[in-house]
Enzyme design. Structure first.
Site, PDB file in Angstrom:
ATOM      1  N   ASP A 145     -11.043 -34.146  18.866  1.00  0.00           N
ATOM      2  CA  ASP A 145     -10.409 -34.454  20.114  1.00  0.00           C
ATOM      3  C   ASP A 145     -11.656 -35.133  20.957  1.00  0.00           C
ATOM      4  O   ASP A 145     -11.030 -36.030  20.765  1.00  0.00           O
ATOM      5  CB  ASP A 145     -10.913 -32.289  20.764  1.00  0.00           C
ATOM      6  CG  ASP A 145     -10.212 -32.218  22.051  1.00  0.00           C
ATOM      7  OD1 ASP A 145     -10.107 -33.832  22.987  1.00  0.00           O
ATOM      8  OD2 ASP A 145      -9.777 -31.219  22.761  1.00  0.00           O
TER       9      ASP A 145
ATOM     10  N   PHE B 191      -3.039 -29.829  25.444  1.00  0.00           N
ATOM     11  CA  PHE B 191      -3.609 -28.822  24.106  1.00  0.00           C
ATOM     12  C   PHE B 191      -2.370 -28.167  23.831  1.00  0.00           C
ATOM     13  O   PHE B 191      -1.637 -27.689  24.097  1.00  0.00           O
ATOM     14  CB  PHE B 191      -3.915 -27.376  25.176  1.00  0.00           C
ATOM     15  CG  PHE B 191      -4.876 -26.509  24.687  1.00  0.00           C
ATOM     16  CD1 PHE B 191      -6.222 -26.819  24.385  1.00  0.00           C
ATOM     17  CD2 PHE B 191      -4.179 -24.841  24.228  1.00  0.00           C
ATOM     18  CE1 PHE B 191      -6.701 -25.772  23.132  1.00  0.00           C
ATOM     19  CE2 PHE B 191      -5.283 -24.271  23.290  1.00  0.00           C
ATOM     20  CZ  PHE B 191      -6.186 -24.638  22.814  1.00  0.00           C
TER      21      PHE B 191
ATOM     22  N   ASP C 271      -4.864 -23.165  17.462  1.00  0.00           N
ATOM     23  CA  ASP C 271      -4.973 -22.097  18.420  1.00  0.00           C
ATOM     24  C   ASP C 271      -5.271 -21.604  19.943  1.00  0.00           C
ATOM     25  O   ASP C 271      -5.663 -22.874  20.055  1.00  0.00           O
ATOM     26  CB  ASP C 271      -6.250 -20.338  17.876  1.00  0.00           C
ATOM     27  CG  ASP C 271      -6.841 -20.703  18.062  1.00  0.00           C
ATOM     28  OD1 ASP C 271      -7.727 -22.056  17.559  1.00  0.00           O
ATOM     29  OD2 ASP C 271      -7.868 -19.966  18.650  1.00  0.00           O
TER      30      ASP C 271
ATOM     31  N   ARG D 135      -1.226 -19.177  15.550  1.00  0.00           N
ATOM     32  CA  ARG D 135      -1.680 -20.416  13.698  1.00  0.00           C
ATOM     33  C   ARG D 135      -0.575 -20.495  13.239  1.00  0.00           C
ATOM     34  O   ARG D 135      -0.293 -21.100  12.390  1.00  0.00           O
ATOM     35  CB  ARG D 135      -2.900 -19.532  13.495  1.00  0.00           C
ATOM     36  CG  ARG D 135      -4.326 -19.903  14.023  1.00  0.00           C
ATOM     37  CD  ARG D 135      -5.325 -19.506  13.780  1.00  0.00           C
ATOM     38  NE  ARG D 135      -6.631 -19.580  14.110  1.00  0.00           N
ATOM     39  CZ  ARG D 135      -7.264 -19.635  14.612  1.00  0.00           C
ATOM     40  NH1 ARG D 135      -7.120 -21.608  14.446  1.00  0.00           N
ATOM     41  NH2 ARG D 135      -8.214 -19.810  15.349  1.00  0.00           N
TER      42      ARG D 135
END
Ligand code: IMP
Ligand code: MG
Length: 183
Positions: free
Chosen positions: A108, A157, A164, A170
C-alpha cells in the site's frame, strides 16, 4: 459459511474473483519454479495477511522450499498506515546465504515492505525478492520493487483472501472492497 458471512457485508464489491486468483497463483508459482531451480528457497510470509496467499502460492511452486513467518505492526485497527513499523515476531531461523522470497498480501504505502527489505538485507541472504498478491500504487509513500505481483488494484480498502478489517473477513475466498462508511 461464506454465504452467512457475506450477508453481513451487503455492499461488498468483488475486486479480484476466486478463479482469477487461482489462475494468477499458478502463473506466479510456475515463474518462481523456473527462477529458483537449484536455489535454497525460503518463503517468508508476513503474518497474518499473507497466510492465505502463501498457502495457495506454495502449492504452485514445484521445488523444495522452506517457510518462515514474521509479523510487523504498522496499522493497528485503523485503515490508514501509521508510518510506524515494529517487529512483533521474528523469523525462527537465520536466512544468511538463503534465497529469500518475501510473501505479502498487499503493498500500500510501501512503508512496511521498505522497512522489511532493509531489515532482512542486514542478515545477508544470498538473494532477496518480493512477491505480493496486490499492489495499490496510488497510495505509495516509499518506492518498492515488486518482483512477482498478482494484481494491481485501485485505491479501495479491500478484504478477503487473507486481508482483514479489524481482524475479520480473512476467510472470504476472493478480494472485495469494503462498502465506504460515510461519517
Ligand atoms: P503499507 O505499509 O502501507 O504498504 O501497508 C502494508 C500492510 O497494510 C499490508 O500488509 C496490510 O496488512 C495492510 N493493508 C494495506 N492496505 C490494505 C487494505 O486495503 N486492506 C487490508 N489491509 C491493508
Ligand atoms: Mg499485512
Amino acid at each position: 459459511m461464506t454465504e452467512t458471512m457475506l450477508q453481513s457485508l451487503p455492499g461488498l464489491k468483488t475486486i479480484v474473483d476466486e478463479a482469477s486468483i487461482r489462475r494468477r497463483c499458478a502463473e506466479l508459482g510456475a515463474e518462481i519454479t523456473r527462477d529458483y531451480l537449484g536455489k535454497d528457497l525460503v518463503l517468508v510470509a508476513v503474518l497474518k495477511g499473507a497466510v492465505v496467499f502463501l498457502a495457495d502460492l506454495a502449492r504452485c511452486i514445484d521445488l523444495p522450499l522452506t517457510m518462515d513467518f514474521l509479523r510487523v505492526s504498522s496499522y493497528g485497527d485503523a485503515q490508514e498506515s501509521s508510518g510506524v513499523v515494529r517487529f512483533e515476531l521474528d523469523l525462527s531461523q537465520t536466512v544468511t546465504d538463503k534465497d529469500v522470497l518475501i510473501v505479502e498480501d498487499i503493498i500500500d504505502t510501501g512503508l512496511t515492505m521498505s522497512y522489511l527489505r532493509a531489515n532482512l538485507l542486514t542478515r545477508s541472504p544470498r538473494s532477496l525478492r518480493v512477491c505480493a498478491l496486490l499492489d495499490k500504487p496510488s497510495r505509495r509513500l516509499k518506492p518498492v520493487e515488486i518482483d512477482y505481483l498478482g494484481f494491481t488494484i485501485p485505491n479501495e480498502f479491500v478484504i478477503g483472501f487473507g486481508l482483514d478489517h479489524q481482524g475479520q473477513y480473512r476467510n472470504i475466498p476472493f478480494v472485495g472492497a469494503m462498502p465506504r462508511v460515510e461519517a
